[in-house]
Design a protein around this motif. Structure first.
Motif, PDB file in Angstrom:
ATOM      1  N   MET A 187       0.828  -1.205   0.000  1.00 60.19           N
ATOM      2  CA  MET A 187       0.000   0.000   0.000  1.00 60.19           C
ATOM      3  C   MET A 187       0.862   1.255   0.000  1.00 60.19           C
ATOM      4  SD  MET A 187      -3.059   1.063  -0.254  1.00 60.19           S
ATOM      5  CE  MET A 187      -3.850  -0.538  -0.033  1.00 60.19           C
ATOM      6  N   TYR A 188       1.987   1.228   0.710  1.00 62.10           N
ATOM      7  CA  TYR A 188       2.873   2.391   0.720  1.00 62.10           C
ATOM      8  C   TYR A 188       3.391   2.672  -0.684  1.00 62.10           C
ATOM      9  CZ  TYR A 188       6.631   5.581   2.013  1.00 62.10           C
ATOM     10  OH  TYR A 188       7.448   6.683   2.105  1.00 62.10           O
ATOM     11  N   SER A 189       3.729   1.594  -1.412  1.00 62.27           N
ATOM     12  CA  SER A 189       4.275   1.771  -2.751  1.00 62.27           C
ATOM     13  C   SER A 189       3.194   2.168  -3.751  1.00 62.27           C
ATOM     14  CB  SER A 189       4.956   0.473  -3.208  1.00 62.27           C
ATOM     15  OG  SER A 189       5.423   0.595  -4.535  1.00 62.27           O
ATOM     16  N   SER A 190       2.096   1.422  -3.779  1.00 64.60           N
ATOM     17  CA  SER A 190       1.082   1.671  -4.798  1.00 64.60           C
ATOM     18  C   SER A 190       0.193   2.863  -4.486  1.00 64.60           C
ATOM     19  CB  SER A 190       0.204   0.419  -4.977  1.00 64.60           C
ATOM     20  OG  SER A 190      -0.470   0.106  -3.775  1.00 64.60           O
ATOM     21  N   GLY A 191       0.108   3.251  -3.204  1.00 62.16           N
ATOM     22  CA  GLY A 191      -0.796   4.333  -2.844  1.00 62.16           C
ATOM     23  C   GLY A 191      -0.121   5.577  -2.317  1.00 62.16           C
ATOM     24  N   TYR A 192       1.189   5.711  -2.574  1.00 58.73           N
ATOM     25  CA  TYR A 192       1.898   6.865  -2.002  1.00 58.73           C
ATOM     26  C   TYR A 192       1.403   8.184  -2.566  1.00 58.73           C
ATOM     27  CZ  TYR A 192       4.613   7.685  -6.266  1.00 58.73           C
ATOM     28  OH  TYR A 192       4.984   7.988  -7.545  1.00 58.73           O
ATOM     29  N   ASP A 193       0.847   8.163  -3.780  1.00 60.85           N
ATOM     30  CA  ASP A 193       0.330   9.406  -4.365  1.00 60.85           C
ATOM     31  C   ASP A 193      -1.196   9.478  -4.281  1.00 60.85           C
ATOM     32  OD1 ASP A 193      -0.134   7.357  -6.097  1.00 60.85           O
ATOM     33  OD2 ASP A 193       0.463   8.438  -7.917  1.00 60.85           O
ATOM     34  N   TYR A 234      -6.959  -2.094  -0.223  1.00 64.34           N
ATOM     35  CA  TYR A 234      -7.540  -1.022   0.573  1.00 64.34           C
ATOM     36  C   TYR A 234      -9.048  -1.222   0.652  1.00 64.34           C
ATOM     37  CZ  TYR A 234      -8.981   3.667   1.970  1.00 64.34           C
ATOM     38  OH  TYR A 234      -9.550   4.724   2.624  1.00 64.34           O
ATOM     39  N   GLY A 235      -9.618  -0.987   1.828  1.00 61.01           N
ATOM     40  CA  GLY A 235     -11.069  -1.071   1.978  1.00 61.01           C
ATOM     41  C   GLY A 235     -11.456  -1.276   3.425  1.00 61.01           C
ATOM     42  N   GLY A 236     -12.241  -0.369   3.967  1.00 59.55           N
ATOM     43  CA  GLY A 236     -12.610  -0.447   5.378  1.00 59.55           C
ATOM     44  C   GLY A 236     -13.637  -1.521   5.676  1.00 59.55           C
ATOM     45  N   THR A 237     -14.659  -1.648   4.819  1.00 59.07           N
ATOM     46  CA  THR A 237     -15.729  -2.617   5.076  1.00 59.07           C
ATOM     47  C   THR A 237     -15.193  -4.038   5.045  1.00 59.07           C
ATOM     48  OG1 THR A 237     -17.308  -1.108   4.031  1.00 59.07           O
ATOM     49  CG2 THR A 237     -18.010  -3.373   4.360  1.00 59.07           C
ATOM     50  N   PHE A 295      -2.292   5.229   2.504  1.00 59.25           N
ATOM     51  CA  PHE A 295      -1.460   4.339   3.335  1.00 59.25           C
ATOM     52  C   PHE A 295      -1.861   4.457   4.806  1.00 59.25           C
ATOM     53  CE2 PHE A 295       2.329   4.033   6.074  1.00 59.25           C
ATOM     54  CZ  PHE A 295       2.596   2.682   5.921  1.00 59.25           C
ATOM     55  N   LEU A 296      -2.031   5.674   5.301  1.00 61.73           N
ATOM     56  CA  LEU A 296      -2.420   5.874   6.696  1.00 61.73           C
ATOM     57  C   LEU A 296      -3.815   5.315   6.958  1.00 61.73           C
ATOM     58  CD1 LEU A 296      -1.086   9.502   7.321  1.00 61.73           C
ATOM     59  CD2 LEU A 296      -0.059   7.336   8.036  1.00 61.73           C
ATOM     60  N   ASP A 297      -4.717   5.496   6.002  1.00 63.96           N
ATOM     61  CA  ASP A 297      -6.062   4.949   6.162  1.00 63.96           C
ATOM     62  C   ASP A 297      -6.044   3.431   6.204  1.00 63.96           C
ATOM     63  OD1 ASP A 297      -7.051   7.500   6.194  1.00 63.96           O
ATOM     64  OD2 ASP A 297      -7.727   7.497   4.109  1.00 63.96           O
ATOM     65  N   HIS A 298      -5.169   2.836   5.397  1.00 69.61           N
ATOM     66  CA  HIS A 298      -5.045   1.376   5.387  1.00 69.61           C
ATOM     67  C   HIS A 298      -4.549   0.877   6.745  1.00 69.61           C
ATOM     68  CE1 HIS A 298      -4.877  -2.514   3.510  1.00 69.61           C
ATOM     69  NE2 HIS A 298      -3.581  -2.658   3.718  1.00 69.61           N
ATOM     70  N   GLY A 299      -3.564   1.584   7.305  1.00 69.29           N
ATOM     71  CA  GLY A 299      -3.090   1.235   8.641  1.00 69.29           C
ATOM     72  C   GLY A 299      -4.175   1.397   9.688  1.00 69.29           C
ATOM     73  N   ARG A 300      -4.964   2.458   9.568  1.00 69.01           N
ATOM     74  CA  ARG A 300      -6.084   2.667  10.500  1.00 69.01           C
ATOM     75  C   ARG A 300      -7.095   1.542  10.392  1.00 69.01           C
ATOM     76  NH1 ARG A 300      -9.925   6.702   8.129  1.00 69.01           N
ATOM     77  NH2 ARG A 300     -10.342   4.762   6.990  1.00 69.01           N
TER      78      ARG A 300
END
Length: 384
Positions: free
Chosen positions: A40-46, A357-360, A51-56
């Protein structure tokens, strides 16, 4: 002489709680979570705060897992019928006055906007495990028919939305319970044979079935297009076949050891669509190659085998069926996502567990892990 009582320390109070966690299962999840954060850091850095949301989301899933793990399986069984009825009721509400987005009616406003089909990923195996627990020792063919009807209702409502990806996951979870409950092989083999024959006929008559203007009677147009695109993505390389072609290019270009972390050209030049969600496996494969894929696949295999081991050792029929079904949810998530990105399955909206990525979806995964932890803890209490 007055008695002196020592107040237990925080660590002493936490030990009984932490003992309920299954170490091997937690280790498998840890490996996958690390891979997910790196990717996620690599593919979502822009992508802003992706990335922070994924960690959350991972922390949220961990908290849900911790809470659910403290609920004994007997208590989980009491939620089966109410949760199933709530989920089906909300699906009916979606069909009547749901919210439509991008041509699909999948959401309903109950004060907050929710997607009820996600509830059924957990409610369905809970309900069927409860049903077979009640019929333990006196199973008849009619009981399997009732179980099939209980499964068909939500799956049909979800497909009507339409949402093929979620309906497949709910169907897989329900069929796992029915299979583990002792479904006779004479009822399993005929549908499998029919399915294989159907695939052969589909491939053989693809030019006619996928011809312009030809419409299939059962599937929606977009579902027909997905299958036809799978059979020959080069027919529309810049349109419907773009996702599959770019995914296969990214996977193949990774080679044995990959291009390296943050070095994926297909990923960072934005050739891979949905590179942080459904197609994140392509971004991962490009940067980590075949070696990285083997690590990822083996991690999922380890998680699934550990889940099945927990199911095998569970103290009650309900626990065994529920643990087996939840484990197969993880398998279905991973298999369908990797298959669609690799071009061997149609493109459906199924994320890769702990990577996409995805909260649900992360909340659902956290609940599933919590159920497995709860059943593992119950097994240890019975043994002790």
């Amino acid at each position: 002489m007055a008695a002196v009582f020592e107040k237990p320390s925080l660590l002493q109070r936490l030990v009984p709680v932490m003992q309920g966690f299954d170490g091997p299962l937690a280790f498998a999840v840890f490996l996958l979570a690390c891979a997910g954060l790196l990717t996620m850091y690599s593919s979502g850095y822009d992508h802003g705060s992706r990335f922070l949301d994924h960690g959350r989301n991972m922390l949220l899933a961990g908290a849900i897992m911790f809470v659910v793990a403290q609920v004994p399986p007997q208590r989980l069984m009491s939620f089966a019928v109410p949760l199933y009825l709530l989920g089906v009721g909300l699906l009916v509400a979606v069909a009547v006055f749901g919210i439509t987005k991008k041509g699909a009616r999948r959401w309903v406003n109950v004060g907050v906007v929710i997607q009820p089909s996600e509830i059924l990923k957990i409610a369905m195996p809970l309900m069927l495990a409860w049903w077979f627990q009640k019929r333990e020792g006196q199973l008849r063919p009619l009981d399997f028919i009732v179980a099939a009807l209980l499964l068909a209702v939500p799956v049909g409502l979800i497909m009507k939305q339409p949402d093929l990806g979620t309906s497949l996951l709910v169907l897989a979870a329900g069929m796992s319970v029915i299979f583990f409950a002792g479904l006779p092989w004479k009822l399993i083999i005929p549908p499998v044979v029919v399915g294989l024959v159907g695939v052969v006929l589909l491939v053989s008559f693809e030019p006619m079935l996928c011809a312009e203007g030809y419409r299939w009677p059962v599937l929606h147009d977009y579902q027909q297009q997905r299958i036809c695109t799978l059979l020959d993505p080069t027919k529309d390389p810049l349109g419907k076949g773009f996702h599959i072609i770019q995914g296969m290019i990214a996977i193949g270009s990774g080679g044995v050891f990959g291009k390296g972390f943050m070095q994926g050209t297909q990923t960072h030049l934005e050739f891979i669509p949905e590179r942080t969600t459904d197609f994140i496996f392509a971004a991962y494969s490009e940067e980590f190659g075949l070696a990285g894929n083997l690590f990822l696949v083996l991690s999922f295999v380890f998680l699934v085998l550990r889940g099945l081991a927990i199911a095998l050792e569970a103290p009650t029929l309900f626990s065994r069926l529920l643990a087996g079904a939840v484990t197969m949810i993880f398998f279905t998530y991973a298999f369908v996502n990797m298959g669609m990105v690799s071009g061997i399955l149609p493109v459906v909206g199924v994320p890769l567990p702990f990577i996409s990525y995805g909260g649900t979806a992360m909340v659902t995964l956290g609940m599933g892990l919590g159920i497995l932890m709860s059943i593992s803890k119950a097994k240890r209490l019975v043994q002790s």
